[in-house]
Design a protein around this motif. Structure first.
Motif, PDB file in Angstrom:
ATOM      1  N   VAL A 409      35.081  45.734  34.372  1.00  0.00           N
ATOM      2  CA  VAL A 409      36.362  46.302  33.925  1.00  0.00           C
ATOM      3  C   VAL A 409      37.099  46.931  35.106  1.00  0.00           C
ATOM      4  CG1 VAL A 409      37.445  48.019  32.439  1.00  0.00           C
ATOM      5  CG2 VAL A 409      35.532  46.667  31.577  1.00  0.00           C
ATOM      6  N   GLN A 410      36.383  47.658  35.931  1.00  0.00           N
ATOM      7  CA  GLN A 410      37.032  48.302  37.075  1.00  0.00           C
ATOM      8  C   GLN A 410      37.576  47.272  38.058  1.00  0.00           C
ATOM      9  OE1 GLN A 410      33.922  50.944  38.481  1.00  0.00           O
ATOM     10  NE2 GLN A 410      34.629  52.641  37.186  1.00  0.00           N
ATOM     11  N   ALA A 411      36.845  46.170  38.256  1.00  0.00           N
ATOM     12  CA  ALA A 411      37.327  45.121  39.159  1.00  0.00           C
ATOM     13  C   ALA A 411      38.612  44.501  38.615  1.00  0.00           C
ATOM     14  CB  ALA A 411      36.246  44.060  39.344  1.00  0.00           C
ATOM     15  N   TYR A 412      38.679  44.267  37.305  1.00  0.00           N
ATOM     16  CA  TYR A 412      39.876  43.699  36.687  1.00  0.00           C
ATOM     17  C   TYR A 412      41.053  44.659  36.822  1.00  0.00           C
ATOM     18  CZ  TYR A 412      42.924  41.785  33.026  1.00  0.00           C
ATOM     19  OH  TYR A 412      43.983  41.281  32.323  1.00  0.00           O
ATOM     20  N   ASP A 413      40.828  45.912  36.503  1.00  0.00           N
ATOM     21  CA  ASP A 413      41.903  46.895  36.595  1.00  0.00           C
ATOM     22  C   ASP A 413      42.385  47.070  38.026  1.00  0.00           C
ATOM     23  OD1 ASP A 413      41.789  47.271  33.887  1.00  0.00           O
ATOM     24  OD2 ASP A 413      41.018  49.325  33.950  1.00  0.00           O
ATOM     25  N   ALA A 414      41.468  47.032  38.977  1.00  0.00           N
ATOM     26  CA  ALA A 414      41.855  47.193  40.376  1.00  0.00           C
ATOM     27  C   ALA A 414      42.763  46.048  40.824  1.00  0.00           C
ATOM     28  CB  ALA A 414      40.608  47.260  41.259  1.00  0.00           C
ATOM     29  N   MET A 415      42.467  44.824  40.349  1.00  0.00           N
ATOM     30  CA  MET A 415      43.324  43.698  40.705  1.00  0.00           C
ATOM     31  C   MET A 415      44.711  43.861  40.084  1.00  0.00           C
ATOM     32  SD  MET A 415      42.696  39.602  40.308  1.00  0.00           S
ATOM     33  CE  MET A 415      41.337  39.701  41.467  1.00  0.00           C
ATOM     34  N   LEU A 416      44.765  44.328  38.849  1.00  0.00           N
ATOM     35  CA  LEU A 416      46.062  44.558  38.206  1.00  0.00           C
ATOM     36  C   LEU A 416      46.919  45.517  39.031  1.00  0.00           C
ATOM     37  CD1 LEU A 416      45.354  44.910  34.372  1.00  0.00           C
ATOM     38  CD2 LEU A 416      46.874  43.271  35.462  1.00  0.00           C
ATOM     39  N   LYS A 417      46.303  46.576  39.540  1.00  0.00           N
ATOM     40  CA  LYS A 417      47.054  47.608  40.258  1.00  0.00           C
ATOM     41  C   LYS A 417      47.586  47.122  41.603  1.00  0.00           C
ATOM     42  CE  LYS A 417      44.529  51.352  37.977  1.00  0.00           C
ATOM     43  NZ  LYS A 417      43.533  52.443  38.129  1.00  0.00           N
ATOM     44  N   ARG A 418      47.035  46.025  42.131  1.00  0.00           N
ATOM     45  CA  ARG A 418      47.542  45.510  43.402  1.00  0.00           C
ATOM     46  C   ARG A 418      48.919  44.884  43.247  1.00  0.00           C
ATOM     47  NH1 ARG A 418      42.108  42.394  43.943  1.00  0.00           N
ATOM     48  NH2 ARG A 418      40.681  44.085  44.522  1.00  0.00           N
ATOM     49  N   GLY A 419      49.276  44.526  42.028  1.00  0.00           N
ATOM     50  CA  GLY A 419      50.579  43.918  41.793  1.00  0.00           C
ATOM     51  C   GLY A 419      50.501  42.419  41.688  1.00  0.00           C
ATOM     52  N   PRO A 420      51.472  41.781  41.014  1.00  0.00           N
ATOM     53  CA  PRO A 420      51.438  40.339  40.754  1.00  0.00           C
ATOM     54  C   PRO A 420      51.310  39.481  42.004  1.00  0.00           C
ATOM     55  CG  PRO A 420      53.124  41.401  39.411  1.00  0.00           C
ATOM     56  CD  PRO A 420      52.629  42.442  40.345  1.00  0.00           C
ATOM     57  N   ALA A 421      51.850  39.930  43.116  1.00  0.00           N
ATOM     58  CA  ALA A 421      51.785  39.112  44.325  1.00  0.00           C
ATOM     59  C   ALA A 421      50.353  38.918  44.803  1.00  0.00           C
ATOM     60  CB  ALA A 421      52.621  39.745  45.438  1.00  0.00           C
ATOM     61  N   LEU A 422      49.444  39.813  44.416  1.00  0.00           N
ATOM     62  CA  LEU A 422      48.055  39.757  44.868  1.00  0.00           C
ATOM     63  C   LEU A 422      47.087  39.459  43.726  1.00  0.00           C
ATOM     64  CD1 LEU A 422      48.112  42.749  47.384  1.00  0.00           C
ATOM     65  CD2 LEU A 422      48.257  40.305  47.889  1.00  0.00           C
ATOM     66  N   HIS A 423      47.590  39.035  42.569  1.00  0.00           N
ATOM     67  CA  HIS A 423      46.707  38.664  41.464  1.00  0.00           C
ATOM     68  C   HIS A 423      46.006  37.357  41.781  1.00  0.00           C
ATOM     69  CE1 HIS A 423      49.032  41.204  38.248  1.00  0.00           C
ATOM     70  NE2 HIS A 423      48.315  41.936  39.083  1.00  0.00           N
ATOM     71  N   ASN A 424      44.688  37.332  41.586  1.00  0.00           N
ATOM     72  CA  ASN A 424      43.897  36.124  41.835  1.00  0.00           C
ATOM     73  C   ASN A 424      42.825  36.018  40.760  1.00  0.00           C
ATOM     74  OD1 ASN A 424      42.954  33.821  43.061  1.00  0.00           O
ATOM     75  ND2 ASN A 424      41.593  34.929  44.465  1.00  0.00           N
ATOM     76  N   ASP A 425      43.279  35.772  39.533  1.00  0.00           N
ATOM     77  CA  ASP A 425      42.394  35.775  38.380  1.00  0.00           C
ATOM     78  C   ASP A 425      43.016  34.828  37.342  1.00  0.00           C
ATOM     79  OD1 ASP A 425      40.204  37.791  36.836  1.00  0.00           O
ATOM     80  OD2 ASP A 425      41.683  36.864  35.521  1.00  0.00           O
ATOM     81  N   ASP A 426      42.208  33.913  36.782  1.00  0.00           N
ATOM     82  CA  ASP A 426      42.765  32.924  35.859  1.00  0.00           C
ATOM     83  C   ASP A 426      43.350  33.555  34.609  1.00  0.00           C
ATOM     84  OD1 ASP A 426      42.413  30.699  37.384  1.00  0.00           O
ATOM     85  OD2 ASP A 426      40.550  30.054  36.441  1.00  0.00           O
ATOM     86  N   GLN A 427      42.768  34.658  34.144  1.00  0.00           N
ATOM     87  CA  GLN A 427      43.339  35.298  32.958  1.00  0.00           C
ATOM     88  C   GLN A 427      44.730  35.847  33.266  1.00  0.00           C
ATOM     89  OE1 GLN A 427      40.750  37.977  30.886  1.00  0.00           O
ATOM     90  NE2 GLN A 427      42.337  38.737  29.531  1.00  0.00           N
TER      91      GLN A 427
END
Length: 536
Positions: A409-427
């Motif tokens: 959960v923390q890894a997912y939330d951390a990616m969200l906080k980086r912003g759309p330009a840095l999203h790297n997740d299929d969901q």
């Protein structure tokens, strides 16, 4: 005990949507009809009464108003790619081709003439994991849901100007089909006042599938495709859909095929007010939730996201430890995105309350989520992950790995906080895609973290596979005539709706584009009645 004898031009067995449509079309053509059902008149309409009411349609006014340019060629390409018809499934494929060519006139226009209207926004479901589903939005929701649709048609049937030609036999259970001079000529069974017989020139079987008998579901379960049939399997179909008439059709020489092809759902929960054993509800789960395995670990590497490939979701959940899963979300995600398939779980659609529905879409469905938290045994909440994990473990049966769940959960939330330009997740890529279509944008959160202190409490839902629809059944030609082992029509015998695999013993092949079930009850039933009236 008395023995009653009834006569009709056509006997229709089963007063669900397919049976009602068949009888209505026959009355329109001046035929004497006996409509028979094992259930009471109050249950007339069958499973359609509980359906959400979605129909897969193309080239409709609703599509055009939503800026959707569809075509029969594109529709058929999508259908064939999803269905993956076997080489010997010629009748399923021919029904699919006919559906694609005729759905606007035979289904949409006919329903419109009967007074059925559709929600103005067209939904985009079953897109496919790799774009191998619906290329365009085609899912039309009937105003009034399934109950409104079937209730409108039933009212027209019962008040028909030729209703004097209609004989209604409720609470009459068929125990066998009868033959005379090599043709199916009626049936016999027991009703409230004893034994009965019906004599008719034609018989149309509209008795649904096998999904209400979990023993039969397990008998035909495709283990190679889905893994072993789950011990914790839920049923989303009443026990009256037991396949008893499938046996009777086989006894008079008709073919029954493809019963291993089923349309089940991966996000079932136990019904808080069950009406029969293993009764479940089918969720339309939040896309912004994290889908976890039984141990609370995020499923991957390709995450599970609903709305793309229901068939694949079932295959993957069927191979998870314990054959169940969890969805983890917070209150904000739940009220924005949670839905349950069905008429009564969507009262604003059912009651045609457009303004209130728009307001609920904007502000969230708090009433539904509160009801789930208070009443549904598979739904738990907590203010922290530790508290939530404790309640998940209390449900079990497999232990939750709290440390692993927290890390995911923390890894997912951390990616969200980086912003759309840095999203790297299929969901996240799929969520971004969903939000491009206006109907999905209104029902999908925008980059919502799970552990957001302002969006709590946390919610976890334990989900199991739920049995829903049979996609195989009685083999029928394009006149809805049941075919024998040589491919010839069994004289006097027709089938429509789920009993016929919604046409040809499997019009959807291995995978439906969704919305093909109610619509094909209309399509098959009308085709059977037309063939009978024309002497087919």
């Amino acid at each position: 005990m008395s023995n009653s004898l009834h006569h009709a031009d056509t006997l229709v067995i089963g007063a669900g949507l397919a049976g009602i449509v068949t009888a209505l079309e026959l009355l329109d053509r001046g035929q004497r009809v006996t409509l028979l059902d094992a259930g009471p008149r109050s249950a007339c309409g069958g499973q359609a009464n509980e359906a959400f009411g979605g129909l897969l349609l193309s080239e409709t006014p609703e599509q055009k108003r939503n800026g959707i340019q569809d075509s029969p060629a594109l529709f058929l390409a999508d259908w064939l790619r999803a269905a993956q018809f076997a080489p010997d499934a010629q009748w399923g494929r021919r029904w699919a081709e006919d559906y694609v060519a005729r759905n606007r006139v035979e289904i949409y226009d006919w329903l419109h003439d009967q007074g059925i209207r559709f929600f103005p926004a067209v939904q985009w479901v079953e897109r496919g994991n790799q774009g191998d589903g619906n290329s365009l939005p085609r899912y039309h929701v009937a105003w009034g849901c399934g109950r409104g649709l079937v209730g409108t048609l039933a009212a027209r049937l019962f008040s028909h100007p030729c209703s004097y030609l209609l004989d209604l036999l409720f609470e009459h259970r068929v125990e066998g089909l009868e033959r005379r001079n090599g043709a199916v000529s009626g049936c016999h069974g027991h009703g409230p006042w004893g034994a009965f017989r019906v004599q008719a020139e034609q018989v149309v079987v509209c008795t649904g599938g096998i999904g209400g008998d979990l023993g039969r579901v397990r008998q035909h379960w495709d283990t190679a495709l889905y893994g072993p049939c789950p011990d914790n399997l839920l049923s989303g179909t009443p026990p009256c859909a037991d396949g008893a008439l499938h046996d009777q059709v086989q006894a008079v020489g008709g073919q029954v095929v493809n019963l291993g092809q089923m349309w089940n759902y991966a996000a079932g929960i136990a019904h808080p007010e069950p009406e029969y054993p293993d009764h479940g509800l089918s969720l339309i789960p939040p896309r912004s939730a994290l889908w976890l395995d039984a141990h609370g670990r995020r499923i991957g590497p390709q995450p599970l996201v609903t709305g793309f490939d229901t068939h694949d979701l079932c295959k993957r959940v069927g191979r998870l430890p314990g054959q169940y899963s969890w969805q983890l979300m917070n209150w904000r995600i739940a009220i924005k995105e949670m839905a349950i398939s069905g008429t009564d779980t969507n009262p604003l659609f059912r009651d045609r309350k457009l303004v209130r529905l728009i307001w609920q879409t904007l502000t969230g469905n708090k009433a539904l989520v509160n009801w789930m938290l208070e009443r549904c045994p598979d739904v738990v909440s907590g203010n922290t992950l530790e508290e939530l994990a404790g309640r998940m473990n209390a449900l079990g049966p497999l232990p939750v790995d709290l440390a692993g769940m927290r890390a995911d959960v923390q890894a997912y939330d951390a990616m969200l906080k980086r912003g759309p330009a840095l999203h790297n997740d299929d969901q996240l890529r799929r969520l971004a895609q969903l939000r491009q279509w206006r109907s999905d944008r209104l029902r999908t959160c925008r980059n919502q973290p799970i552990l957001d202190p302002k969006a709590g409490p946390l919610i976890a839902i334990r989900e199991r596979i739920i049995s829903r629809k049979s996609m195989g059944g009685m083999l029928t030609d394009l006149q809805s005539r049941v075919l024998d082992a040589t491919g010839q029509p069994v004289p006097g015998l027709y089938a429509a709706g789920e009993a016929a695999g919604f046409g040809g013993g499997g019009i959807s092949g291995i995978r439906s584009l969704e919305g093909t079930f109610l619509s094909n009850c209309v399509f098959n039933g009308r085709r059977a009645a037309q063939a009978i009236a024309q002497g087919g």
